[in-house]
Design a protein around this motif. Structure first.
Motif: not given
Ligand code: YNC
Ligand code: MG
Length: 399
Positions: A86-89, A134-136, A260-263
């Motif tokens: 969820r964080w990554a995508m 990502n996530f292929l 904010r999202h990433w950290l």
């Protein structure tokens, strides 16, 4: 070789050493882009995966958990949790059209996946909007059937229809043509467990208790003013990070919302990101660092199912920004900060701390007892030609 990649707008091998004008390889208009996906072979359908649905998220989790990236010896395989997926995508600007799946027509089983998020990237002085892919992943039973190029063309088509013409991705394999290559470094935290998992062999002539002592860490952090980052720190961290990253040839250009999202960790869910700032006596943020956790499944081990792996994420320090540049001072500062990061990772029950040979990492890797791994990570841009970036080299100060 590269039957697929040689048809794509990417630089070819062989022009090494030649300086190029940096920019797109191919320029197109939205009108030229196919309105429909390429058909799949009989028995399979394209789907958009809805990651807001816990059920569909679980399907992506299970596909990746069983079939995503392994090391060369097939001892470990990434085990991205739904929370970290969820964080990554689902970072700011995410859209479900970029969560592309393939299902078997009969069973409806999810058998392949590819994703992208939007990313504003700075390459030297220029800014480009990219799809960060990502996530292929393709189910093991469907490997070697040229499905990967079809997935890559589909995520390209969807990006293009939305006016995005450049792509950014990393891979462990060599393709035409890396813009930069980094090496992975690993720092044991729980040496005993890593040894039992086959990750950290006992060096010849050593004994387990020597290794355990070698990697022992203090109970408490040492940096004065170090504390967890709060939402209210975001503007100060953004300003510090922008100035710090301007020293490098390629870096993302994060908005305040993205930072904010990433950290900042989300409340009430399993923690995936840890971020700390150093606040001085005048309430200024002088430094920050962050790391995230991805578990890896330990394949066929009687004692352990997973290792918890920390990855050094972004960091920055005013010490890098003094005029004149003081390399020795930066080295001292980064060693203190990263030692504190190791202590905090240990408190968070992480087993090993990974870092790449980029940014200023060369200043602390050895002193903090990181060892070079087998893995390499190649960075690629799609539809953009540029001059190669050397690993871990500060363009102004040649670390
Ligand atoms: C890879 N990782 O070279 P050639 S990283 C890119 N990235 O093409 P087939 C890859 N291309 O050489 P399989 C690739 N791996 O003939 C293979 N390829 O030109 C190329 N593994 O296709 C390969 N995840 O379907 C060859 O291969 C062609 O069945 C062969 O499937 C490959 O997420 C794969 O490592 C990787 O699930 C899906 O092995 C499968 O083997 C698998 O016959 C385990 O494909 C998991 C794994 C990859 C992790 C990642 C980044 C992906 C980036 C893709 C490129 C994006 C370009 C930008 C698009 C947006 C542009 C805009 C705007
Ligand atoms: Mg295939």
């Amino acid at each position: 070789a590269y039957k697929f990649w040689q048809t794509q707008p990417v630089p070819k091998f062989g022009d090494e050493g030649k300086i190029v004008d940096e920019g797109p390889v191919r320029v197109q208009t939205i009108e030229e882009v196919d309105k429909e996906p390429q058909p799949l072979v009989a028995g399979f359908d394209w789907v958009t995966v809805d990651l807001t649905s816990d059920e569909e998220m679980k399907e992506v989790y299970e596909l990746l958990n069983g079939h995503y990236v392994e090391d060369d010896e097939a001892m470990f395989r990434f085990n991205y949790s739904p929370e970290i997926l969820r964080w990554a995508m689902m970072a700011p600007g995410w859209h479900r059209r970029y969560h592309v799946g393939v299902r078997a027509t009969q069973s409806r089983k999810l058998v392949a996946f590819i994703s992208a998020i939007p990313c504003r990237l700075r390459v030297r002085e220029k800014f480009i909007m990219c799809s960060e892919v990502n996530f292929l992943c393709i189910h093991k039973k469907l490997r070697g059937k040229r499905l990967a190029p079809v997935l890559i063309k589909e995520i390209t088509r969807i990006s293009n229809l939305n006016g995005v013409w450049q792509g950014l991705f990393t891979a462990g394999i060599v393709l035409p043509k890396p813009v930069s290559t980094c090496r992975y470094f690993h720092r044991s935290i729980n040496w005993q467990k890593l040894n039992e998992c086959g990750f950290s062999p006992l060096p010849a002539g050593s004994k387990p208790q020597y290794q355990i002592r070698k990697y022992a860490l203090p109970e408490n952090t040492a940096t004065k003013g170090l504390r967890p980052m709060k939402e209210a720190d975001t503007p100060a961290v953004q300003s510090l990070m922008k100035r710090y990253l301007s020293r490098f040839d390629m870096a993302p250009d994060f908005s305040e919302e993205e930072l904010r999202h990433w950290l900042i960790p989300k409340p009430k869910v399993e923690q995936v990101i840890w971020s700390y700032v150093v606040e001085d006596g005048n309430k200024n943020i002088t430094d920050f660092f962050s790391f995230f956790c991805v578990e890896s499944s330990v394949i066929n081990n009687p004692k352990h199912d997973v290792i918890r792996v920390a990855y050094l994420f972004y960091y920055a320090s005013e010490t890098a920004l003094t005029e004149p540049f003081d390399r020795a001072a930066l080295k001292t500062r980064l060693n203190s900060l990263i030692n504190d990061a190791l202590i905090l990772a240990k408190k968070a029950k992480l087993d090993v701390f990974n870092a790449l040979s980029l940014m200023d990492n060369a200043l602390f890797l050895e002193q903090q007892k990181f060892g070079g791994g087998d893995g390499q990570l190649h960075y690629y841009l799609f539809n953009y030609k540029m001059n190669h970036i050397g690993g871990g080299v500060d363009k102004k100060n040649q670390l």
